[in-house]
Design an enzyme around this catalytic site. Structure first.
Site, mmCIF file in Angstrom:
data_model
loop_
_atom_site.group_PDB
_atom_site.id
_atom_site.type_symbol
_atom_site.label_atom_id
_atom_site.label_comp_id
_atom_site.label_asym_id
_atom_site.label_seq_id
_atom_site.Cartn_x
_atom_site.Cartn_y
_atom_site.Cartn_z
ATOM 1 C CB CYS A 2 2.903 6.858 -29.504
ATOM 2 S SG CYS A 2 1.879 6.505 -30.911
ATOM 3 N NE ARG A 27 3.110 8.137 -23.713
ATOM 4 C CZ ARG A 27 3.278 9.455 -23.685
ATOM 5 N NH1 ARG A 27 3.457 10.061 -22.553
ATOM 6 N NH2 ARG A 27 3.278 10.169 -24.785
ATOM 7 C CD1 TRP A 74 -3.607 3.881 -28.456
ATOM 8 C CD2 TRP A 74 -4.102 5.468 -29.936
ATOM 9 N NE1 TRP A 74 -4.942 4.186 -28.318
ATOM 10 C CE2 TRP A 74 -5.275 5.150 -29.216
ATOM 11 C CE3 TRP A 74 -4.184 6.442 -30.926
ATOM 12 C CZ2 TRP A 74 -6.500 5.774 -29.446
ATOM 13 C CZ3 TRP A 74 -5.397 7.066 -31.161
ATOM 14 C CH2 TRP A 74 -6.543 6.728 -30.420
ATOM 15 C CG ASN A 100 5.085 9.402 -29.643
ATOM 16 O OD1 ASN A 100 5.281 8.283 -30.084
ATOM 17 N ND2 ASN A 100 5.357 9.751 -28.399
ATOM 18 N N GLY A 101 2.701 11.259 -33.142
ATOM 19 C CA GLY A 101 2.120 12.398 -33.859
ATOM 20 C C GLY A 101 1.621 11.967 -35.223
ATOM 21 C CD GLU A 486 -14.044 11.782 -12.834
ATOM 22 O OE1 GLU A 486 -14.246 12.242 -13.966
ATOM 23 O OE2 GLU A 486 -13.064 11.085 -12.552
ATOM 24 C CE LYS A 490 -12.237 7.921 -13.971
ATOM 25 N NZ LYS A 490 -11.931 9.296 -14.062
ATOM 26 C CD GLU A 493 -11.884 7.045 -18.250
ATOM 27 O OE1 GLU A 493 -12.015 7.202 -17.019
ATOM 28 O OE2 GLU A 493 -10.920 7.467 -18.880
ATOM 29 C CG HIS A 509 -36.374 18.783 -18.150
ATOM 30 N ND1 HIS A 509 -37.547 19.467 -18.398
ATOM 31 C CD2 HIS A 509 -35.904 19.270 -16.978
ATOM 32 C CE1 HIS A 509 -37.760 20.338 -17.431
ATOM 33 N NE2 HIS A 509 -36.777 20.236 -16.542
ATOM 34 C CE LYS A 608 -3.036 8.884 -16.385
ATOM 35 N NZ LYS A 608 -4.316 8.983 -15.640
HETATM 36 C C1 AGP Z 1 -9.912 10.259 -17.214
HETATM 37 O O1 AGP Z 1 -10.211 9.142 -16.496
HETATM 38 C C2 AGP Z 1 -9.563 10.090 -18.603
HETATM 39 N N1 AGP Z 1 -8.765 9.012 -18.914
HETATM 40 C C3 AGP Z 1 -9.457 11.325 -19.473
HETATM 41 O O2 AGP Z 1 -10.739 11.841 -19.540
HETATM 42 C C4 AGP Z 1 -8.465 12.430 -19.054
HETATM 43 O O3 AGP Z 1 -8.892 13.037 -17.876
HETATM 44 C C5 AGP Z 1 -8.344 13.447 -20.192
HETATM 45 O O4 AGP Z 1 -7.837 12.821 -21.331
HETATM 46 C C6 AGP Z 1 -7.511 14.656 -19.837
HETATM 47 O O5 AGP Z 1 -6.204 14.310 -19.531
HETATM 48 P P1 AGP Z 1 -5.217 15.354 -18.859
HETATM 49 O O6 AGP Z 1 -5.740 15.692 -17.517
HETATM 50 O O7 AGP Z 1 -3.906 14.648 -18.837
HETATM 51 O O8 AGP Z 1 -5.187 16.563 -19.754
#
Ligand code: AGP
Length: 613
Positions: A2, A27, A74, A100-101, A486, A490, A493, A509, A608
């Site tokens: 949002c 976002r 959202w 938002n919330g 990581e 990536k 996502e 394992h 985001k």
């Molecule tokens: C990363 O690519 C993500 N979109 C997500 O995991 C992100 O890192 C996470 O939501 C934490 O966000 P922040 O660093 O703004 O707290």
């Protein structure tokens, strides 16, 4: 999640708000809307889907007024639909709210309002807010007071903006808890409200951030801040160093691509002014500690989510090695649910790009309540995680717009390296000579990152060959194990390919059962102390016909005899190697996603800033 944008001033509010909402698209949202006061009346336009749909609606039925609020939604309560999109309007058509919330007690409030004759137009929790504001206003309260009384009835965390045709010269904005920020932008004869500063950067860089349970009333040439208990607040005005151009995509096809390629620059900014290259001494101006305090520390806890949590896992290796301080890393989303053991001899570090991730902020509150020292590494200046910490280090990455975090990852890793050196110097675990050597290694980073980026076309060509596979396994050991996590994050996502990151030694394992000629295996196998172990994992994957892609040290020709493809990175001491090993994995995810035609900057279902639990 949002986004909120508001404007009061002499200009037409509509394009300013729509433009601001565009800058908050990263976002994540599924519908959008705008309300403008025109001819003493509130006019609403809303639509589902992307902002283009709303823009089309506005071009068919134009809006022209000097006060307005807009929102990207959202969905939480109620499907994404036009009637559930914000702003929501009161029955008399005089009041509108964007939010938002989550209103946790909305069912009770809704039932109460219904019993008083209110007819609801949407399935949202938000709509109760506008009816409450209208009800208090009908008792003779002005907009600020009606909003204050309404907000005091809400449970949960909220960012809210309200406007009314009855008070056509103002917007009231409220922040309660951690449902995202509320920034008031101060212009010349005009004022702005936004949930994140990229929305208003092109108009002003003078910003007041509301704290929890604070509200602001803004007109074109004034702003007042008070608490929800009616106490006046003397707000601090922050000067934001980011400029509007840094939030533009420029000649790049996607923000994510731009942000990957910005990493040499962002790391330079992260280092600038913090390292004395002659003595090796580190200065962290916003996180100061005496030598005695540093020596008294018994352990550290890092709390973060997603990519920031993986950055914390890398930092653990750095801080343990250089400052000899044990570090535990936990997810922000888990931390407060296990009654963690903390005391004054413990320092907690929250890592968050947005500084507004609700789970990380909740973990910080848990730390605070237990009396430990609280630090943060943040990118968004003025964010909640920066403000509530005892000390902080900024990432200096500049605005990160792509949902997939890239430059915030590498800069937060570099920040932790600086923190490890700083603590090591204070605790006496690093000699002057060692400090100088580390400073020398840091100085090489921007150039070496640039060299990895120069090879992007090799990664692009490989991405084309791999883009059709549906499952990937990422393996790493030691400090490069979090890079496997990581890299997999990536890929999943932005390309929606199933990918798992694993500590390489764990492969046998379980995950080895998955390996066949349909599974690419990404192995981070640089020349470090676990190189031979990694070669043996590669051999095991090859023996099961896996397609092995190795991230390897430049000059390692031997690995070509073991892996199907090799992506080279320059040689660096192991502790700094993640800064370069992660980059080919960011590029690979990016190019695969582009090849598959995915929406790289706004992947489905993701936001985001994750400001709801
Ligand atoms: C990363 O690519 C993500 N979109 C997500 O995991 C992100 O890192 C996470 O939501 C934490 O966000 P922040 O660093 O703004 O707290």
């Amino acid at each position: 999640m949002c986004g909120i944008v508001g404007y009061v001033g002499p200009r037409n509010a509509t394009p300013i708000i729509l433009n601001g909402l565009k800058r908050l698209e990263y976002r994540g949202y599924d519908s959008a809307g705008i309300a403008v006061i025109q001819d003493q009346r509130v006019h609403l336009r809303r639509n589902v889907g992307k902002l283009d749909n709303l823009e089309r609606r506005v071009s068919e039925e134009p809006l022209n007024g000097q006060v307005g609020i807009g929102h990207t939604r959202w969905a939480t309560h109620g499907q994404p639909s036009e009637r559930n999109a914000h702003p929501h309007i009161s029955m008399d058509g005089q009041y509108v709210v964007v939010h938002n919330g989550i209103v946790e007690n909305y069912l009770d409030l809704r039932a109460e309002l219904k019993s008083e004759g209110v007819i609801f137009q949407s399935d949202t929790d938000t709509e109760v807010i506008v009816h409450l504001v209208a009800a208090f206003a009908s008792q003779g309260h002005d907009l600020t007071e009606a909003t204050r009384l309404a907000c005091n009835m809400l449970r949960g965390a909220h960012a809210i903006a309200v406007l009314s045709a009855a008070h056509p010269d103002r917007i009231v904005a409220v922040r309660i808890g951690n449902a995202g920020g509320v920034a008031v932008g101060i212009g010349q004869g005009e004022m702005f409200v936004a949930s994140d500063i990229p929305a208003i950067l092109e108009h002003t860089r003078q910003v007041v951030f509301l704290e929890s349970r604070q509200m602001a009333t803004i007109t074109a040439d004034s702003y007042t801040v008070q608490t929800l208990d009616s106490q006046p607040v003397k707000a601090t005005v922050h000067a934001i160093a980011w400029d509007a151009v840094s939030a533009e995509r420029g000649e790049y096809r996607h923000f994510m691509q731009k942000e990957i390629f910005e990493q040499a620059r962002s790391i330079t900014d992260t280092i600038r002014g913090r390292v004395d290259f002659d003595s090796g001494c580190i200065t962290l101006p916003d996180l100061t500690l005496t030598s005695d305090e540093a020596k008294r520390l018994k352990r550290m806890v890092t709390v973060a989510c997603g990519t920031s949590a993986y950055s914390g896992l890398v930092g653990k290796f750095m801080i343990e090695a250089l400052a000899r301080l044990p570090v535990e890393v936990d997810y922000g989303s888990e931390y407060r649910y296990r009654d963690p053991i903390l005391d004054a001899d413990c320092a907690a570090l929250a890592i968050t790009q947005s500084g507004e991730t609700v789970d990380t902020l909740a973990a910080m509150e848990e730390v605070r309540s237990k009396g430990a020292r609280l630090w943060s590494i943040v990118n968004a200046i003025g964010s909640q995680a920066m403000r509530i910490a005892d000390g902080y280090i900024t990432m200096q990455a500049g605005p990160e717009i792509g949902v997939a975090s890239t430059k915030a990852f590498t800069t937060s890793v570099v920040d932790q390296y600086l923190l490890a050196l700083y603590l090591g110097q204070l605790r006496g675990t690093l000699s002057a000579e060692a400090s100088r050597q580390h400073a020398h290694d840091i100085a090489r980073l921007p150039d070496l990152v640039g060299k990895v980026l120069d090879r992007a076309s090799e990664v692009e060509a490989l991405a084309e060959r791999l883009a059709t596979y549906d499952d990937f396994l990422y393996l790493g050991r030691g400090i490069n194990y979090p890079i496997a996590l990581e890299g997999a994050l990536k890929l999943k996502e932005i390309s929606y390919i199933h990918a798992e990151g694993y500590p390489a030694g764990e492969m046998k394992h379980g995950p080895i059962a998955l390996i066949d000629d349909q599974m690419p295996v990404l192995a981070i196998a640089i020349r470090d102390s676990v190189y031979e172990k990694m070669i043996s994992q590669i051999e095991q994957a090859k023996a099961r016909h896996g397609i092995v892609i190795a991230v390897a040290t430049e000059g390692d020709e031997f690995i070509q005899t073991k892996a199907d493809h090799v992506l080279y990175v320059p040689e660096l001491p192991a502790l700094l190697s993640p800064v370069v090993t992660v980059i080919p994995l960011q590029l690979l995810a990016y190019y695969i996603a582009v090849h598959r035609g995915c929406d790289v900057d706004q992947p489905r279902n993701l936001a985001k800033s994750v400001t709801v639990e």
